[in-house]
Design an enzyme around this catalytic site. Structure first.
Site, PDB file in Angstrom:
ATOM      1  CG  HIS A 160      73.547 128.971 104.045  1.00 60.41           C
ATOM      2  ND1 HIS A 160      73.790 128.089 103.145  1.00 60.41           N
ATOM      3  CD2 HIS A 160      72.485 128.662 104.544  1.00 60.41           C
ATOM      4  CE1 HIS A 160      72.741 127.063 103.359  1.00 60.41           C
ATOM      5  NE2 HIS A 160      71.875 127.393 104.104  1.00 60.41           N
ATOM      6  CD  GLU A 161      77.716 130.597 102.482  1.00 58.43           C
ATOM      7  OE1 GLU A 161      77.031 131.745 102.542  1.00 58.43           O
ATOM      8  OE2 GLU A 161      77.708 129.558 102.043  1.00 58.43           O
TER       9      GLU A 161
ATOM     10  CG  HIS B 148      69.048 133.318  97.965  1.00 54.02           C
ATOM     11  ND1 HIS B 148      69.851 133.471  97.011  1.00 54.02           N
ATOM     12  CD2 HIS B 148      69.708 132.739  98.993  1.00 54.02           C
ATOM     13  CE1 HIS B 148      71.039 132.852  97.330  1.00 54.02           C
ATOM     14  NE2 HIS B 148      71.045 132.738  98.634  1.00 54.02           N
ATOM     15  CG  HIS B 149      67.988 138.859 101.354  1.00 48.26           C
ATOM     16  ND1 HIS B 149      67.526 139.437 102.396  1.00 48.26           N
ATOM     17  CD2 HIS B 149      67.404 139.206 100.295  1.00 48.26           C
ATOM     18  CE1 HIS B 149      66.340 140.146 102.192  1.00 48.26           C
ATOM     19  NE2 HIS B 149      66.315 139.788 100.992  1.00 48.26           N
ATOM     20  CD  GLU B 150      75.682 134.817  98.461  1.00 46.96           C
ATOM     21  OE1 GLU B 150      75.458 133.766  98.919  1.00 46.96           O
ATOM     22  OE2 GLU B 150      76.667 135.620  99.151  1.00 46.96           O
TER      23      GLU B 150
ATOM     24  CD  GLU C 131      77.230 124.859  99.780  1.00 44.82           C
ATOM     25  OE1 GLU C 131      76.201 125.422  99.187  1.00 44.82           O
ATOM     26  OE2 GLU C 131      78.069 125.298 100.823  1.00 44.82           O
TER      27      GLU C 131
HETATM   28  C1  NOJ Z   1      76.371 129.114  99.174  1.00 52.53           C
HETATM   29  C2  NOJ Z   1      75.346 128.684 100.160  1.00 52.53           C
HETATM   30  O1  NOJ Z   1      75.617 127.688 101.127  1.00 52.53           O
HETATM   31  C3  NOJ Z   1      74.452 127.824  98.990  1.00 52.53           C
HETATM   32  O2  NOJ Z   1      73.107 127.373  99.520  1.00 52.53           O
HETATM   33  C4  NOJ Z   1      73.943 129.157  98.157  1.00 52.53           C
HETATM   34  O3  NOJ Z   1      73.264 128.650  96.976  1.00 52.53           O
HETATM   35  C5  NOJ Z   1      75.171 129.870  97.186  1.00 52.53           C
HETATM   36  N1  NOJ Z   1      75.959 130.206  98.402  1.00 52.53           N
HETATM   37  C6  NOJ Z   1      74.673 130.822  96.805  1.00 52.53           C
HETATM   38  O4  NOJ Z   1      74.231 132.031  97.530  1.00 52.53           O
HETATM   39 CA    CA Z   2      77.812 127.246 101.969  1.00 57.81          CA
END
Ligand code: NOJ
Ligand code: CA
Length: 716
Positions: free
Chosen positions: A503-504, A433-435, A528
């Site tokens: 995502h996003e 996971h790379h936020e 979500e």
């Molecule tokens: C929004 C993402 O859609 C979600 O899946 C993720 O858990 C959170 N951001 C944190 O990164």
């Molecule tokens: Ca999202």
């Protein structure tokens, strides 16, 4: 891959007669659609589209406004409004047609993964070469007319007087032939996480899209606009979608709405320009899909067909992924991403120290992750996503922090060596996971090391995320700069044999054909939000027409326990959740709920374990946007069929003809809503029935309010 059959009917450049007004038509291969081109008395080139001789797009403008010469040297302080410092060049009229070409293609290609194992690409092509009389600039427009829609793109050929240039606007118009019913989300340069509105085109209000990320969206004030894919239905019952294909090195297109006229509205950069190009260059394709039925629209592969073939020689490392994850427990309010908590001040002598205490709710700790690995191994999942494993989550959100994560440093309670070794022993891999917190500069700063770490530990897939405002500051999620970043992340990942689920990020435009390691995207309101207050049931009957038009979505279905710790209720039934694995096509599917919720209902969980992710064939059987979608798909390899159906807030019954099954007898396992199920009041009530069926049978099914049906067919 089958050999491409490209037949150019004419490669000759035909000189146009000077001063004469250009016009002509092009038919689609089977004659369903017709494209008309004409020049008006200003010398503008207008295009129009009909289906069955019925108007779809009325004669509409093409072209651009370019940034022209800088007017005069200015002092620094005057640069604040850069637009005022430049001339603008109107490139929408005074065109001379200096040549044209026609061509055609009828070929088949095989996607690495997809809704079908083979896709037919059949179109007639028409290229018009334009010279802009006032400036001498050259501009080509390339039209590809399929039987289910039109794609067209602009090309700026190499030319002496126009090499590096900026766009002030793209002026492409789509003058719709009536005040159609539209399913739309508001224009916003940073988010598509909205539910759809259904109104006539004329009922779309001006919006102020600064709600989601707090961006001060000055260019959006009072704009009446929508995002693409924009879905419409006209009074005669035709279904129309406007979108784009192959969005690369260009800003994402939105649409300004003025009555029934829609005009391209590109995402600006931080200075307000809409793009910086260097000739020779091409724009993305603008697409108008139009079909006689809703199911035909879902069956259309026009957007994929307009993208380039696969860019990679070796695709052996790309595969579908069924995964579980340390995720829903945080999203639904049971756990946290951050490891430390409760910052308090401790005074020692004269000095104040900030003390962080360990957060007992931190979910991504070794023991918990091992629990998920055991669960994944027990039930045959490929992978386990772990969010909150790395340092940086304490202040990641809302602080516009540049150096936020390094993507390689785990929290002390996440033993990255042990956890990966344990996963591999059990035949499971972890999903990284790379936020990024939208600090794009920071992500690119660390990307190589981050992907290297993944290779070292055997991670095959990364889920990336772009929450918050973009850094470099002032840029938007859908600008040309960001479009380039998302693709850079995908192509760099490919060098490391890594699959990406962003995502996003900007909404997909079929690039997964060219870069099939892009196995997922979010770019819409996903599950979500069921934990953040709920989603109206009809949402999942619209997404297949809109968001999924450009590529698969990581919708993260499979919720079995509808009341969340956050206090939110999941507006769906359990059978409806199962159906989403088929109705929301994706080669990447998550079983999003908690292991204990699945193990409490092993009979229903069996469906998630069984359902295929990659398909030989897909047949959309019943569909109406906002109401219902029912699709049957044949698994690649096994010959087994799976069917999914979802409805909106209304209870609906269907009799499903099983002629798609072909020869033989099948055991059908039907996962249905219980007779008294209802997404709000009795959401977890389901029943499972087995039946022996054959192609000549019809299967009656009833979908509860907000519910669905899922059926597997096993050949006997
Ligand atoms: C929004 C993402 O859609 C979600 O899946 C993720 O858990 C959170 N951001 C944190 O990164
Ligand atoms: Ca999202």
């Amino acid at each position: 891959m089958l050999k491409k059959l490209l037949i150019f009917l004419s490669l000759l450049t035909v000189p146009a007669v000077a001063q004469q007004r250009f016009s002509g038509t092009l038919s689609s291969p089977d004659g369903t659609l017709s494209l008309q081109l004409e020049q008006d008395d200003r010398g503008a080139l207008l295009y129009g589209l009909t289906i069955d001789s019925h108007p779809v797009v009325l004669p509409s403008q093409l072209g651009f406004v370019l940034r022209g010469k800088r007017t005069e040297p200015q002092y620094r302080f005057e640069r604040q409004n850069k637009a005022n410092l430049y001339d603008l060049t109107d490139l929408t009229d005074h065109f001379e047609v200096i040549g044209q070409q026609r061509g055609a293609d009828d070929s088949w290609w095989e996607p690495v993964w997809g809704e079908e194992s083979r896709i037919r690409c059949r179109y007639n092509e028409w290229t018009v070469h334009l010279r802009h009389r006032p400036t001498g600039y050259l501009l080509d427009v390339i039209f590809r007319l399929f039987d289910d829609g039109l794609g067209f793109r602009y090309a700026f050929p190499a030319q002496k007087d126009l090499t590096f240039f900026a766009l002030a606007d793209e002026c492409t118009q789509f003058r719709m032939a009536g005040d159609h019913t539209a399913w739309w989300i508001p224009v916003d340069f940073d988010s598509q996480e909205y539910e759809y509105h259904q109104t006539p085109l004329s009922g779309i209000p001006a919006v102020f899209a600064d709600r989601v990320h707090g961006h001060v969206d000055r260019p959006l004030q009072d704009v009446v606009g929508v995002q693409t894919a924009l879905l419409m239905k006209d009074a005669a019952g035709y279904y129309i979608t406007l979108h784009e294909a192959a969005l690369k090195d260009y800003a994402c297109m939105h649409l300004k709405v003025d009555g029934t006229t829609l005009t391209a509205f590109l995402t600006p950069d931080a200075e307000g320009w809409k793009g910086h190009l260097q000739a020779p260059s091409v724009t993305p394709w603008r697409t108008v899909q139009v079909t006689r039925s809703a199911t035909d629209l879902l069956q259309s592969r026009l957007v994929l067909n307009l993208n380039d073939p696969c860019a990679y020689e070796d695709v052996s490392w790309i595969h579908p992924v069924k995964y579980v994850g340390v995720w829903w427990e945080m999203i639904s309010g049971r756990g946290d991403w951050h490891y430390t908590n409760d910052f308090s001040t401790v005074t020692v002598g004269q000095t104040d120290y900030t003390r962080a205490t360990r957060n007992p709710r931190h979910s991504a700790h070794t023991e918990n992750v091992k629990k998920y690995i055991d669960f994944a191994a027990r039930h045959g999942f490929d992978a386990v996503l772990v969010e909150g494993w790395n340092q940086g989550w304490e202040d990641w959100d809302g602080n516009s922090k540049d150096f936020v994560y390094d993507f390689v440093t785990p929290y002390p309670d996440f033993d990255i060596d042990a956890v990966n070794a344990y996963a591999h022993e059990k035949g499971v891999s972890l999903v990284m996971h790379h936020e990024t917190a939208s600090s794009v500069r920071n992500y690119e700063r660390h990307m190589e090391a981050a992907y290297d770490l993944m290779n070292r530990y055997g991670y095959e897939t990364v889920k990336s995320g772009y929450c918050g405002d973009i850094i470099p500051r002032g840029d938007y999620h859908y600008s040309q700069f960001m479009v380039n970043h998302y693709l850079y992340a995908v192509t760099e990942a490919a060098r490391h044999h890594i699959m990406v689920n962003a995502h996003e990020a900007v909404r997909p435009t079929g690039l997964c054909r060219t870069y099939p390691n892009l196995i997922g995207n979010e770019s819409a309101k996903g599950t979500e939000y069921q934990a953040f207050g709920g989603i109206a049931p009809g949402h999942v009957t619209i997404l297949p027409f809109t968001r999924l038009n450009g590529g698969p979505m990581d919708y993260t279905p499979g919720i079995f326990k509808m009341d969340c710790a956050s206090g939110s209720h999941v507006n769906s039934t359990l059978a409806g959740q199962l159906a989403l694995y088929v109705t929301m096509y994706s080669p990447l599917q998550m079983a999003a709920d908690l292991p204990e919720h699945y193990e409490a209902r092993p009979d229903a969980f069996q469906w998630i374990k069984d359902v295929a992710l990659d398909w030989e064939e897909s047949r959309y059987l019943f569909a109406e946007p906002g109401d219902y979608v029912i699709v049957a798909r044949k698994a690649k390899g096994s010959g087994q069929w799976f069917l999914g159906g979802v409805t909106d807030g209304e209870r609906r019954s269907f009799s499903i003809p099983l002629d798609f099954l072909g020869k033989g007898r099948f055991e059908a396992t039907v996962y249905a809503d219980a007779p008294d199920a209802h997404y709000r009041y009795n959401a977890e009530a389901y029943r499972i029935e087995k039946k022996i069926v054959r192609a000549s049978d019809s299967l009656p099914v009833t979908l509860a309010e907000g519910g669905g049906v899922a059926i597997s067919f096993k050949k006997l």
